[in-house]
Structures are given as C-alpha cells and as structure tokens.
Design an enzyme around this catalytic site. Structure first.
Site, short mmCIF file in Angstrom:
data_model
loop_
_atom_site.label_atom_id
_atom_site.label_comp_id
_atom_site.label_asym_id
_atom_site.label_seq_id
_atom_site.Cartn_x
_atom_site.Cartn_y
_atom_site.Cartn_z
N ASP A 89 -13.19 14.73 -8.59
CA ASP A 89 -12.70 13.65 -9.47
C ASP A 89 -11.40 14.11 -10.14
OD1 ASP A 89 -14.48 11.28 -11.17
OD2 ASP A 89 -12.50 11.91 -11.85
N LYS A 142 6.35 3.17 -5.01
CA LYS A 142 6.37 1.92 -5.77
C LYS A 142 4.97 1.29 -5.74
CE LYS A 142 7.83 -1.71 -2.53
NZ LYS A 142 6.81 -2.69 -2.71
N HIS A 172 11.20 3.16 0.51
CA HIS A 172 11.36 3.54 1.92
C HIS A 172 12.61 2.93 2.55
CE1 HIS A 172 9.35 -0.27 2.84
NE2 HIS A 172 9.75 -0.14 4.10
N LYS A 176 15.85 4.43 5.55
CA LYS A 176 16.14 3.76 6.83
C LYS A 176 17.52 4.14 7.32
CE LYS A 176 13.20 -0.26 6.20
NZ LYS A 176 12.59 -1.03 7.27
N GLU A 210 10.44 -12.17 6.83
CA GLU A 210 9.24 -11.68 7.52
C GLU A 210 8.49 -12.88 8.06
OE1 GLU A 210 8.23 -7.54 5.29
OE2 GLU A 210 7.64 -9.35 4.22
N ASP A 229 7.90 -7.38 -5.44
CA ASP A 229 7.51 -6.64 -4.23
C ASP A 229 8.73 -6.08 -3.50
OD1 ASP A 229 5.70 -5.67 -2.28
OD2 ASP A 229 6.06 -7.43 -1.01
N HIS A 234 13.74 -2.80 -2.94
CA HIS A 234 14.48 -2.71 -1.67
C HIS A 234 15.80 -3.49 -1.69
CE1 HIS A 234 10.72 -1.11 -0.50
NE2 HIS A 234 10.15 -2.21 -0.05
N LYS A 320 8.05 -14.40 2.97
CA LYS A 320 6.98 -14.28 3.97
C LYS A 320 6.84 -15.61 4.71
CE LYS A 320 5.25 -10.29 2.15
NZ LYS A 320 5.43 -9.00 2.84
#
Ligand code: BG6
Length: 467
Positions: A89, A142, A172, A176, A210, A229, A234, A320
């Site tokens: 724990d 994040k 991330h 790239k 996306e 998000d 990003h 999305k």
C-alpha cells in the site's frame, strides 16, 4: 523541498502503478525499446498493491510486449532480467522501506508515477521519508490539475520534495517526431524563417481530429471534456512551438523559456472565442451523465500578443467522432497583390502545412499558372517531405530516455502549465452552451464562423478548404 538535485543519468527506474493500464499500454513497450537502443541497463522496479510477485510482473510485461509489434525478443529478455517488484500500500511506510532496499546502491532513481494524481501526495511523502527521493527525479502524467488552482496545488505537493528541475511532466505530444520537426523546420529554412510573422502570415489553424469516440473512457472524459483533455496541454504546446521565438540553443531551458513566453502572451479566451460541441449519442456512452454538457468538440480563436504575432488569429479545433483521425497545423500566408490572384478569382492563399499524425508531412500550398492561353492560375500542393507510417522513435520511448538523462526540454514546465490553464480558465465548464453535432461531421456548424474571414477550416483529407 528537501531532495538534493539530480545530476547525470538515473541509476534505477521505479514505476508506481506497475500493474495498471498505462504500464501495460505504454511503459513496458517503451522500456523494451530503450533496452533495444542500449539506453536502459539499470534495475527497473515496479510498485503496486496487487498482491503480485516478480514473476507475475514479468508475465504482465510479456503479455504487454506480445501485444506490440516490433519488439526484439532479445531486448524483451534483457528487460525481464532488469525487472523487480515491490508490493504494498502506498500509505504504508513498509512499502517504501522495501523499495529503498530494492534500490540497493542506486543514488539517483527515476520515479514514474503512473497512478491517479490523488495519490501523488502519499507517494511523494513515502519516497521522501524512506530516503528514496534524494537525488531522484519524478515523472508524472497529465492531467496536471483540472484548473489553475488545482494545478498549483498539485505543484505544491510535488515541490515539497522535488525541485522543479527534477520534475518531468509528460505531454506525449512533445515526444512526437513531427511536433519537434515543426519547430526545427520553421527555424532552419531561410525561405520560411524571415516570413514567420504577422507581416506574412494571415492566420494559423491547428486541427486535431479523431474519428473515434470516447473509447470506453466515458467516466473520465465526462469530467474532462475536449478543452481539458487536449487543448490545455497538447494543442497549446503545439501552438507555442509554432509561435515561439527561435531558441538561443537547444539546451534544457532554452525552448521551455520561449514557449512559456508565448503562453503568457495569449490573453485569456472569452466565451465569444469558443464554440463547444457534443456529438449526438454521447450521453448514451457508458459512464457519461444523461444530462452531460461536456464538450467532445471545441473550436476556438486565440491571439498571441507579441510583436511577431499581433493581430494574427490562431484557431484550434479538436474533437471526437469527426470524419477522420489526423492532426495538422496550417499557416495561411497573406495573398499577394491583385496582379496575380485577384484576376482569376478566389484561389487558395499560399500556406504551409505540417501533418503531425498519423503520418508525417510538410507541404506548401502554391499557385501556378493553369495550362492554357490565359494567365489564370490553379492551386497545387508541393510535398516538401513525406514520411508514411509512424515515427521510428515512439513518444514514450523518447521521453523516458530523456527523463533518465535529466533532459527536461521536451517536458511541460510548471509556469507553462499554469499559463495554459490561465488561457482556458474562463471557458471551462458551461461558460458556453454545447451545440449538438452528428457523428462523422466536422462538429457544429457554428464553428465555421470563426474562420470564415480567414479562408475557412481546411479539411485534413484534401487539398481543398472546406467550403
Ligand atoms: C490523450 C487524450 O492525451 O491524447 C485522448 O486523453 C486522445 O483523448 C489522445 O485521444 C490522442 O493522442 P494521439 O497521440 O493518438 O494523437
């Protein structure tokens, strides 16, 4: 803050949340890739509370790697040999005592917190009290808070033990290949570098489309929405690489200093700058509230109030269930005088287009004379660079290697994270109503009005602007 500063290469890698999803999807493959590149040969210690042992962790790593292509069997075997496991724990000092023992002679471990942020405080305290934070670095993922105040609280928790230079916040997108290539290209070419400013650039647009929905992450996404998000992190990171001054060098803080200046120069968004959308059927997704107002699409207009960019709109749209999965940056240039373009109607303005994913490309939109008797033109796109398929170095592979080396240049710094929250702060939540859109479309029609006077949004699938 009590930990001594970390120098040189980390001599052990510890990852909390070793039995979880992130480890399975991203961390094991990245570790194996690092081993294959001869960049990892120190103990790798997984920590979790799952009642597992080392063999069970190795089995998990095997399953993860079997799910990924292109991992060399030899590298995988070497990784299994490096793996250790500590079960317990995070609130139990015994867990950290066991970790310290497992670290043995390591004096500069890298701790990767692949766990929910709510647990950071507990783990950081355990690391500190067991002596495992001395000379150490910490990697986090994040979300870095859900607004400015919570981001500051999170930073305060980390700073109790780790100095800013030892904290590596993964975005991330910064790992790239094409995102790094964008900054390089615009600075390295004398046909572009002198015109990268308000005198020649009419507008910049960044699209992150996306074609899939919330992909089983409904409960998370419903608390988050597109702005938190992907825009706060990003998209604003990409924007800052587009807009920053060329760095004095590629040293650790050179790029981060310039990026932070850009983010601070963006006035906070106003509700009238933002169109939010939600695709029809979103509220039927598992984990999503029936009356949810979370946005699955956002389009916005920002400005960068610097000498270089005064008056140039920066448009961002992300969503999305759009028609395609593609991320790109388009810088539209101002038109030449009427002598050419005006006479034969409304051709495209010249543009520079950076395709960031799924493939990598850089192209120029240009006008050439149409074949025939008249001096009229046609639009063409000149491919400057095309790299089909994914980049060779995956983002997590690159970023974990950087963190082991102590190179923070491709990580999000505290001041930039906070500046980005300040930009989006007043348009979070229900500051603007979400408009409904049909899956497979480019979001609500209201989004078109933002770019109408700047050539419209460009469809990443074609050389034509959407009309
Ligand atoms: C993540 C977001 O940070 O980035 C996801 O949480 C999104 O919602 C993903 O799909 C996109 O990453 P990439 O690398 O596939 O463009």
């Amino acid at each position: 803050m009590t930990g001594s500063h970390a120098h040189g290469r980390s001599d052990a890698l510890v990852f909390f949340g070793a039995t979880g999803d992130l480890a399975y999807k991203q961390i094991f493959p990245a570790l194996a890739a690092l081993v294959a590149r001869q960049r990892l040969d120190v103990p790798v210690i997984g920590v979790a509370k799952s009642g597992w042992d080392r063999d069970r962790l190795i089995k998990r790593a095997r399953d993860s790697l079997a799910d990924h292509e292109g991992i060399e069997a030899q590298a995988a075997d070497r990784l299994y040999g490096l793996l250790r496991y500590v079960d317990g724990d995070y609130a139990d000092p015994g867990t950290f005592k066991a970790l310290r023992a497992e670290l043995g002679g390591a004096r500069a471990p890298l701790h990767y917190l692949a766990i929910p942020p709510a647990l950071f405080g507990t783990v950081v305290k355990g690391l500190h009290e067991s002596g495992s934070a001395d000379g150490a670095r910490v990697v986090i993922e994040k979300p870095f808070g859900h607004d400015l105040a919570s981001a500051q609280e999170l930073n305060a928790v980390l700073h109790q033990v780790f100095p800013e230079t030892s904290i590596f916040r993964i975005d991330h997108y910064l790992g790239k290949e094409a995102v790094l290539g964008l900054l390089y290209f615009r600075c390295a070419n004398s046909f572009l570098e002198p015109i990268w400013n308000r005198a020649y650039v009419d507008s910049v647009q960044i699209t992150m489309a996306e074609d899939f929905g919330v992909a089983g992450r409904g409960a998370f996404y419903d608390q988050t929405g597109a702005i938190r998000d992907v825009v706060q992190n990003h998209m604003l990171q990409v924007l800052s690489l587009v807009a920053m001054e060329p760095p004095a060098g590629y040293g650790h803080e050179d790029i981060r200093d310039e990026k932070a200046k850009v983010l601070r120069a963006i006035p906070p968004l106003r509700p009238s700058d933002v169109i939010r959308g939600q695709f029809s059927g979103y509220t039927d997704e598992p984990g999503v509230a029936k009356d949810s107002a979370a946005e699955t699409f956002v389009a916005l207009r920002a400005h960068v109030d610097t000498w270089r960019w005064g008056g140039v709109p920066f448009f961002i749209r992300a969503g999305k269930r759009l028609p395609v999965t593609a991320t790109e940056v388009l810088a539209r240039l101002r038109r030449p005088p009427d002598a050419n373009a005006g006479r034969d109607g409304d051709g495209e303005a010249n543009y520079v287009r950076f395709r960031l994913s799924p493939d990598i490309a850089i192209s120029l939109g240009a006008r050439i004379k149409a074949v025939g008797e008249t001096m009229t033109g046609t639009d063409v796109e000149l491919a400057l660079h095309e790299q089909p398929g994914p980049a060779q170095l995956a983002p997590y592979d690159r970023l974990l290697g950087d963190a082991m080396d102590g190179d923070a240049s491709r990580f999000a710094r505290e001041d930039a994270v906070e500046a980005a929250w300040t930009v989006v702060g007043s348009v979070l939540g229900d500051a603007t109503p979400p408009h409904r859109y049909q899956p497979g479309t480019w979001g609500p029609e209201q989004a078109a009005s933002l770019t109408a006077r700047h050539g419209g949004w460009r469809d990443p699938r074609s050389a034509e602007a959407e009309k």
